[in-house]
Design an enzyme around this catalytic site. Structure first.
Site, PDB file in Angstrom:
ATOM      1  N   SER A 167       7.558 -21.974  31.687  1.00 10.79           N
ATOM      2  CA  SER A 167       6.375 -21.267  31.221  1.00 10.79           C
ATOM      3  C   SER A 167       5.393 -21.092  32.371  1.00 10.79           C
ATOM      4  O   SER A 167       5.792 -20.694  33.460  1.00 10.79           O
ATOM      5  CB  SER A 167       5.768 -22.001  30.024  1.00 10.79           C
ATOM      6  OG  SER A 167       4.799 -21.215  29.388  1.00 10.79           O
ATOM      7  N   ASP A 210      12.609 -14.627  23.807  1.00 14.17           N
ATOM      8  CA  ASP A 210      11.294 -14.932  24.370  1.00 14.17           C
ATOM      9  C   ASP A 210      10.562 -13.641  24.720  1.00 14.17           C
ATOM     10  O   ASP A 210      10.838 -13.007  25.727  1.00 14.17           O
ATOM     11  CB  ASP A 210      11.474 -15.801  25.618  1.00 14.17           C
ATOM     12  CG  ASP A 210      10.163 -16.280  26.219  1.00 14.17           C
ATOM     13  OD1 ASP A 210       9.087 -15.894  25.721  1.00 14.17           O
ATOM     14  OD2 ASP A 210      10.212 -17.042  27.202  1.00 14.17           O
ATOM     15  N   ARG A 227      -5.423 -21.896  19.208  1.00 13.98           N
ATOM     16  CA  ARG A 227      -4.111 -22.527  19.227  1.00 13.98           C
ATOM     17  C   ARG A 227      -3.148 -21.875  18.246  1.00 13.98           C
ATOM     18  O   ARG A 227      -1.941 -21.782  18.505  1.00 13.98           O
ATOM     19  CB  ARG A 227      -4.245 -24.021  18.903  1.00 13.98           C
ATOM     20  CG  ARG A 227      -3.007 -24.809  19.234  1.00 13.98           C
ATOM     21  CD  ARG A 227      -2.637 -24.633  20.676  1.00 13.98           C
ATOM     22  NE  ARG A 227      -1.465 -25.408  21.042  1.00 13.98           N
ATOM     23  CZ  ARG A 227      -0.824 -25.273  22.184  1.00 13.98           C
ATOM     24  NH1 ARG A 227      -1.234 -24.386  23.059  1.00 13.98           N
ATOM     25  NH2 ARG A 227       0.217 -26.021  22.456  1.00 13.98           N
ATOM     26  N   HIS A 273       9.894 -18.333  22.937  1.00  8.32           N
ATOM     27  CA  HIS A 273       9.489 -18.965  24.184  1.00  8.32           C
ATOM     28  C   HIS A 273       9.733 -20.474  24.171  1.00  8.32           C
ATOM     29  O   HIS A 273      10.071 -21.067  25.198  1.00  8.32           O
ATOM     30  CB  HIS A 273       8.003 -18.677  24.439  1.00  8.32           C
ATOM     31  CG  HIS A 273       7.492 -19.242  25.716  1.00  8.32           C
ATOM     32  ND1 HIS A 273       8.043 -18.909  26.947  1.00  8.32           N
ATOM     33  CD2 HIS A 273       6.498 -20.131  25.969  1.00  8.32           C
ATOM     34  CE1 HIS A 273       7.394 -19.563  27.899  1.00  8.32           C
ATOM     35  NE2 HIS A 273       6.462 -20.311  27.336  1.00  8.32           N
ATOM     36  N   ASP A 274       9.573 -21.107  23.015  1.00 10.45           N
ATOM     37  CA  ASP A 274       9.701 -22.564  22.970  1.00 10.45           C
ATOM     38  C   ASP A 274      11.134 -23.054  23.156  1.00 10.45           C
ATOM     39  O   ASP A 274      11.376 -24.265  23.192  1.00 10.45           O
ATOM     40  CB  ASP A 274       9.104 -23.120  21.679  1.00 10.45           C
ATOM     41  CG  ASP A 274       9.580 -22.420  20.436  1.00 10.45           C
ATOM     42  OD1 ASP A 274       9.483 -21.182  20.398  1.00 10.45           O
ATOM     43  OD2 ASP A 274      10.026 -23.098  19.505  1.00 10.45           O
TER      44      ASP A 274
END
Length: 395
Positions: free
Chosen positions: A145, A314, A214, A347-348
């Site tokens: 990232s 992603d 968040r 993405h995670d």
């Protein structure tokens, strides 16, 4: 020499930030393995910490604690029996390295008076730490990232100090969509009535704004397929907390809303709003080609191996960005390879699918970038734990 974790804070002296400002900088780090072994620097993601493996102290929880425990440790891809592993908290964060929450010369937290921070500042602070630790050449730099941006910045800024890199789920720069979403996240924080001018320490903190920011981040880290699979339109088992929404009465509280609410509230317990603003800005402003005519020119002096890993699901740091990075490395004298991993997680995936990330990283460290093949990825996969908890990773 013990191979267990060691942690400390090193004062690296007066530190001049790229965008102006200078202060006495402390850098907090954790180290694993024998310092006489080759050193691997691990770069953490946006709100991660130096505690890349194992438990973390009180106050460092969730995704900041042991965030790559499946990759770092004895017998794991980044094997602490063979390598000296170092992970440093970045300037601007709130886990021990000097940042907005740190005490300034007047005895109060720096708050918004803290200098603007860049990814380049992170790299230079890590170099200063390694100098203090007596580490000149890095066997490898690994991260994902924005930590992956930190990795490629090492190849750009200190090419003579790095032998190999692994840049995972990253890009040479953010696109306009991500810049826009990060702008909305910052506005959520600064619009909170408790934010004021950023000097909220000692009083009510802008938790509501930070929680909204968040939530935006968590949505960015997931793919559409993974959100459908995990939540779809299911109704949550728990009842909604009071969010003062008059339109909610008579309608279901959905699983996806429950997930975002819960994790946002937990996040405000462990992270500082000003730090989030500073780190988001560093992410937004990173550009590999800054001060160079092209990405390839920025990496032209790097002669080591480079592994770039991307994930199909992603959209935050899409494979196209990884391809740009790999092309830039390939234009230089070193060996470079780009591997795109099929994944619906988004993405995670770089944190929750260690079984996909670990084998190519291990191969890079043991045999170099040219040895990383699709077949090696498939055939050298050990039995990793599947990391699919209720807590998603940090970008």
């Amino acid at each position: 020499m013990s191979r267990g974790r060691r942690e400390d804070v090193v004062n690296v002296g007066s530190f001049a930030f790229e965008r102006g400002g200078e202060l006495d900088l402390d850098v907090a780090y954790a180290a694993y393995g024998d310092p006489t072994d080759p050193t691997v620097l691990v770069c953490h993601a946006l709100t991660g910490s130096q505690y890349v493996a194992g438990p973390a102290p009180e106050g460092v929880s969730g995704q900041a604690a042991g965030w790559w425990d499946a990759l770092v440790g004895p017998g794991k891809p980044i094997d602490t029996r063979a390598y000296h592993v170092v992970c440093a908290n970045v300037p601007g964060s709130c886990y021990g390295t000097t940042g907005p929450v740190s005490e300034g010369p007047d005895g109060d937290p720096y708050g918004p008076d803290f200098p603007a921070v860049t990814v380049g500042d992170w790299t230079r602070s890590q170099a200063r730490l390694l100098d203090a630790l007596g580490v000149d050449t890095l066997y490898a730099v690994v991260g994902g990232s924005v930590g992956g941006m930190n990795v490629i910045d090492w190849a750009k800024r200190y090419p003579e100090r790095v032998e190999r890199i692994a840049a995972i789920a990253t890009s040479p720069r953010l696109d306009a969509q991500c810049l826009g979403l990060n702008t909305a996240a910052r506005r959520a924080i600064t619009s909170d009535a408790n934010y004021g001018d950023g000097d909220y320490y000692g009083g009510p903190e802008p938790d509501e704004g930070l929680a909204v920011a968040r939530r935006i981040g968590h949505v960015m880290y997931l793919s559409k397929a993974s959100m459908t699979d995990r939540f779809d339109r299911r109704v949550a088992e728990r009842r909604a907390d009071d969010h003062d929404d008059p339109t909610a009465e008579g309608f279901p509280y959905r699983d996806v809303a429950s997930y975002l609410d819960y994790n946002a509230e937990r996040f405000t317990e462990r992270f500082d709003a000003n730090s989030y603003l500073y780190l988001l800005r560093a992410l937004d402003e990173y550009d590999l080609a800054a001060d160079y005519p092209s990405d390839a020119a920025a990496l032209a002096d790097y002669e080591g191996d480079a592994l770039v890993l991307s994930f199909t699901g992603d959209w935050h740091f899409p494979p196209e960005g990884g391809e740009v990075i790999a092309d830039a490395f390939e234009a230089g004298p070193g060996a470079a390879v780009h591997r795109v991993i099929e994944s619906d997680y988004g993405h995670d995936a770089f944190l929750v699918e260690p079984d996909r990330v670990g084998p190519p990283v291990r191969t890079l460290l043991e045999r170099g970038a040219s040895a990383v093949t699709t077949e090696a990825d498939q055939n050298a996969t050990p039995d990793y734990p599947r990391v699919c908890t209720g807590l998603l990773p940090d970008a």
